[in-house]
Every structure is written in C-alpha cells, then in structure tokens.
Motif scaffolding. Sequence first.
Motif, short mmCIF file in Angstrom:
data_model
loop_
_atom_site.label_atom_id
_atom_site.label_comp_id
_atom_site.label_asym_id
_atom_site.label_seq_id
_atom_site.Cartn_x
_atom_site.Cartn_y
_atom_site.Cartn_z
N ALA A 192 -2.64 3.36 -8.99
CA ALA A 192 -3.41 2.11 -9.14
C ALA A 192 -4.89 2.39 -9.36
O ALA A 192 -5.54 1.74 -10.18
CB ALA A 192 -3.22 1.23 -7.91
N ILE A 193 -5.44 3.39 -8.66
CA ILE A 193 -6.86 3.70 -8.79
C ILE A 193 -7.15 4.47 -10.06
O ILE A 193 -8.17 4.28 -10.72
CB ILE A 193 -7.34 4.46 -7.54
CG1 ILE A 193 -7.42 3.50 -6.36
CG2 ILE A 193 -8.69 5.11 -7.77
CD1 ILE A 193 -8.37 2.33 -6.57
N VAL A 194 -6.25 5.36 -10.45
CA VAL A 194 -6.41 6.08 -11.72
C VAL A 194 -6.45 5.08 -12.87
O VAL A 194 -7.30 5.17 -13.77
CB VAL A 194 -5.27 7.10 -11.91
CG1 VAL A 194 -5.32 7.69 -13.32
CG2 VAL A 194 -5.38 8.22 -10.87
N ALA A 195 -5.55 4.10 -12.84
CA ALA A 195 -5.52 3.08 -13.89
C ALA A 195 -6.79 2.23 -13.84
O ALA A 195 -7.33 1.85 -14.89
CB ALA A 195 -4.28 2.20 -13.73
N PRO A 229 -6.73 -3.62 -7.01
CA PRO A 229 -5.49 -3.47 -6.25
C PRO A 229 -5.74 -3.59 -4.75
O PRO A 229 -6.73 -3.06 -4.24
CB PRO A 229 -5.02 -2.05 -6.61
CG PRO A 229 -6.28 -1.32 -6.96
CD PRO A 229 -7.18 -2.33 -7.59
N PRO A 230 -4.86 -4.28 -4.03
CA PRO A 230 -5.01 -4.34 -2.57
C PRO A 230 -4.69 -2.99 -1.95
O PRO A 230 -3.98 -2.17 -2.54
CB PRO A 230 -4.00 -5.41 -2.16
CG PRO A 230 -2.97 -5.39 -3.24
CD PRO A 230 -3.70 -5.05 -4.50
N LEU A 231 -5.20 -2.75 -0.76
CA LEU A 231 -5.01 -1.44 -0.11
C LEU A 231 -3.54 -1.16 0.18
O LEU A 231 -3.11 -0.01 0.18
CB LEU A 231 -5.83 -1.38 1.17
CG LEU A 231 -5.89 -0.02 1.88
CD1 LEU A 231 -6.35 1.08 0.93
CD2 LEU A 231 -6.81 -0.09 3.10
N ARG A 268 -1.97 0.99 -2.24
CA ARG A 268 -2.66 2.27 -2.44
C ARG A 268 -2.40 3.21 -1.26
O ARG A 268 -3.31 3.88 -0.77
CB ARG A 268 -4.16 2.06 -2.57
CG ARG A 268 -4.59 1.16 -3.73
CD ARG A 268 -6.09 0.92 -3.66
NE ARG A 268 -6.84 2.16 -3.57
CZ ARG A 268 -8.14 2.23 -3.27
NH1 ARG A 268 -8.82 1.13 -3.02
NH2 ARG A 268 -8.76 3.40 -3.21
N ALA A 269 -1.16 3.26 -0.81
CA ALA A 269 -0.84 4.05 0.39
C ALA A 269 -1.26 5.51 0.25
O ALA A 269 -1.69 6.14 1.22
CB ALA A 269 0.65 3.96 0.70
N ASP A 270 -1.18 6.05 -0.96
CA ASP A 270 -1.54 7.45 -1.19
C ASP A 270 -3.03 7.71 -1.01
O ASP A 270 -3.45 8.86 -0.90
CB ASP A 270 -1.11 7.90 -2.59
CG ASP A 270 0.40 7.96 -2.75
OD1 ASP A 270 1.09 7.98 -1.71
OD2 ASP A 270 0.88 7.97 -3.89
N ASP A 271 -3.83 6.64 -1.01
CA ASP A 271 -5.29 6.79 -0.89
C ASP A 271 -5.78 6.64 0.55
O ASP A 271 -6.96 6.86 0.81
CB ASP A 271 -6.02 5.76 -1.76
CG ASP A 271 -5.77 5.96 -3.24
OD1 ASP A 271 -5.49 7.10 -3.62
OD2 ASP A 271 -5.83 4.97 -3.98
N LEU A 272 -4.90 6.23 1.46
CA LEU A 272 -5.34 5.88 2.80
C LEU A 272 -6.05 7.04 3.51
O LEU A 272 -7.13 6.87 4.08
CB LEU A 272 -4.16 5.39 3.64
CG LEU A 272 -3.75 3.94 3.41
CD1 LEU A 272 -2.38 3.67 4.01
CD2 LEU A 272 -4.79 3.00 4.02
N LEU A 277 -2.66 8.96 11.37
CA LEU A 277 -2.37 8.92 9.93
C LEU A 277 -1.08 8.15 9.67
O LEU A 277 -0.98 7.40 8.69
CB LEU A 277 -2.27 10.34 9.38
CG LEU A 277 -3.57 11.15 9.42
CD1 LEU A 277 -3.32 12.57 8.94
CD2 LEU A 277 -4.66 10.49 8.59
N ALA A 278 -0.08 8.31 10.55
CA ALA A 278 1.17 7.55 10.40
C ALA A 278 0.91 6.05 10.59
O ALA A 278 1.47 5.21 9.87
CB ALA A 278 2.20 8.04 11.41
N ALA A 279 0.05 5.73 11.54
CA ALA A 279 -0.27 4.32 11.78
C ALA A 279 -1.02 3.71 10.60
O ALA A 279 -0.82 2.54 10.26
CB ALA A 279 -1.11 4.19 13.06
N LEU A 280 -1.90 4.49 9.97
CA LEU A 280 -2.61 4.00 8.79
C LEU A 280 -1.62 3.60 7.69
O LEU A 280 -1.78 2.57 7.03
CB LEU A 280 -3.55 5.07 8.26
CG LEU A 280 -4.79 5.41 9.09
CD1 LEU A 280 -5.57 6.54 8.44
CD2 LEU A 280 -5.69 4.19 9.26
#
Length: 444
Positions: free
Chosen positions: A143-146, A306-308, A311-315, A342-345
């Motif tokens: 999503a961020i690359v796009a 895009p909402p966060l 974007r789970a890969d960016d967390l 990190l799991a909670a994020l």
Amino acid sequence: MMNKKLLGIPLGSREGKAALALTRDFDTVLARDLDHAETLLRTRSFLLGVIEVGAPAPLAEVEQFLREHSWVTWIALCRDDALLDQRWRRLVHAHCMDFHTHPVDATRFGHTLGHAQGFAELGDVAPRRTEGDDMKITGSSPAIVALRRQLLRVAAAEASVLIWGESGTGKELAARAVHEQSARRGGPFVAINCGAIPATLIQSELFGHERGAFTGADKGRTGLIESAAGGTVFLDEIADLPLDMQANLLRFLQEKTIHRLGGTKPVTVDVRVVAASHVRLQDAVSRGAFREDLLYRLNVLSVEMPPLRDRADDLQALAETFFQDYARERAAGVRGFSPGALAALRAHHWPGNVRELLNRVRRASVMAEGRTISAQDLGLASDSCAAQRLHHTRAHADRLAIKAGLLAGKTITQLALELGISRMTLYRLMAKYDIETQVRKRHC
C-alpha cells in the motif's frame, strides 16, 4: 552472513584509536566526533559500535547520542576514571552491551566483538526508511509503495489535489511529499486547518485584509493563501470550510486572484492547492454541506491514504521510527520492543491509525520500566492475549492438518503441495510440533 562493519568513536583518545586498530576482523570506520558519527549512521548501516567514555568526553552529549542510536550494539572503552564516576557507570550500564578498560586486552576484546556481532545479528536491521525515499513516509508495504508512486506522479503535475483518508493516516505528510517532490519545492508550504479557524476570522486569515477593514485593523495583513505564493497551500479538513468561504475559494481556483478583506483590487497569487478531508466530500455534497462545483475544482488529482490496519507489514518499522524520534524523552535503558509488544501491535485494529501508534509508542517510551517496551506499556495487553490465542489456534490447526495428511498415507511431497508450503517448511513444522512419522523416506 552479514558484513562485519564496525563504527569506532574514539573521541580523540589515543588509547581508543589503538584499541580500534586491533579490530582486524571488522571493516572499521572511525568517526572524528559525535557529529561525524551521526552522519555515518545516517548514510551507512552499522550493527556494532565502539565508543570511548569518560572525561573529558561530554557526558550529556554521549548519552543523548547513545539514546538516539539504541539499535546499534555498543561496546564502551573506559578511561581510567570513567568507572569511578557514578554517572558514567549508569551510562555504560544503560546503553552498552559490554565494556573494556585501558589498556585493552586484544584477545578478550576480540572475543567481545565477535560475541557482540553475533548478538546484534539476532535482532532486526537498524530502522531505516526505504533507500531513495526522501518523502519521509515510513514503510515498505504494498500500500505504501503504491502510494509513493502515486505521489510522485501527482507531484509532477500542477493541478489541484484532493487527499482523502481517515483521521490519523498522514494526509499532511502526503501533502508535504507532493510539495517537496514538485517544481515548487523551493517555495513555501503553508498548512491551514480549515476547522480550527473561527468563522468570524476565516475570511481575513485566508485572504488577508487591508488597513481599516474592520475595528482593530490598524495595518494591512497578508492572508495565508497569499503567503504561500510560489509554493503550495495545504487546506486540511476542507469539509469544515463554511459555504460562503467555499464560494471565495472557488473564485480563487478559477481566476487565480484573491480579494483582501476591505480591498478593491484583485491580487494575483501563483500557488498550488492541495486539500484534504476525512469526510467523503461527495457525501457532503449530497447533504448540501459542500459545493459540488468546488469539489470538481479540487478533485482534479485524487489520493487516498491507506489506513494503518491495511499496513500490517509497516507496523514495526513505524514503531521503531517513533521510538527513535522521541529518544530524548524515553526512559534510560529502554532498548526496543518485546516480542509480545510486536505481536500486540499486529493484533490491534488501529482505529486512530498512525497518530494512535505514535501516541502509544511515545507514552510507552517514557513510562516503560523494563529493558523493552511490553504490550502493557503500550496499553495493548488485551491485544497481546488475543494475538497469543490466535497463534495457538493456528498452531493447533497446522498440527491437525499435518497429522491428518500423514495418517491418510500422503507422502511429504503430496502433503506439502496440498498445504501450499515447501517440503523443508513441512519438515520444520513436523519437528516443531514433534510429529513423528514412518513415511519420511517416502517423499519421492
């Protein structure tokens, strides 16, 4: 294996330079001082660093530097009096993995560096934005690359831009990226929150006024739109603009001129307009709260943030970036995030998007009492429990699927193909879940 790079910061110490000359197994780069080290860390990737501590080195500056670069694994070289001073002792304890005193024993120092390198390689690579990305937009998710590609295309044009996104998704950051990537980057970027200006002042704030235009107007004043001449004006929360001001803005977009309050002559203003809203303006048009003709003028080029939650890969990258951004505020000794955090994020839904993440990380950095930030520090303890339950549920499902396939007489190759994984992954899962089988040799 990772390249064994080492950043050495002797801070003018001859003993420190001599010790760093012993690091023959490493690609060692020496920094002249802390400013030079800062530059090197911005432009190169180091997992391991050696720094001289003790007077006359500036303690406050050294501590601040180590706080801001906590992802590096640090080894301290201590001058004679360093460990006699409680302040330096606390600094070494809080920020360094190990320490050596002068004169340095070459064998022991080599063992320490080897251990530290291996330890550093267990962690994540230092938080860095994507190479070549000067938009200051963190992340590498699809999503961020796009989004970056879209912003580059939008920046190359001169037409008005409308950015839509939920609250906290970074609309102003995207607007700044459009400005900074455009031909107008040398001009001003003026951000205006249309919902924060009182209705009685908005005409004067946006378009300016002449002397005597109203009581108290002792001198003329340039409006915010005019102050952005040659650059970009960012109209945030454009849906909050009153209808009468919408008419004035429409006139400006059509004619590229403004009329100051109390003035009689039009003033030509060369400025690009980027607007943003968390409200779908088409819905506002349907309610009669927004002019349809203004919507068409603004929405020549559109960008959707895009909402966060998408974007789970960016967390983790975002959390690490905020952790470093507020290094000056965080508690001493806090080095990063625990696996549970990190799991909670990843388990959290993020209704407040990036702004919520920033606030949680900033608060946790100050309040954390351990070496790492926990899910509880982030206020996400319940999400951590949910993530653990989800992990256990998935593990149970994997175990059942593998056992069922093997009991059905399927070969390793057949079962791996059915599960959509490689044979090596299947073998690892079988070992992880302690699944024994007599068909291991029947994988051809």
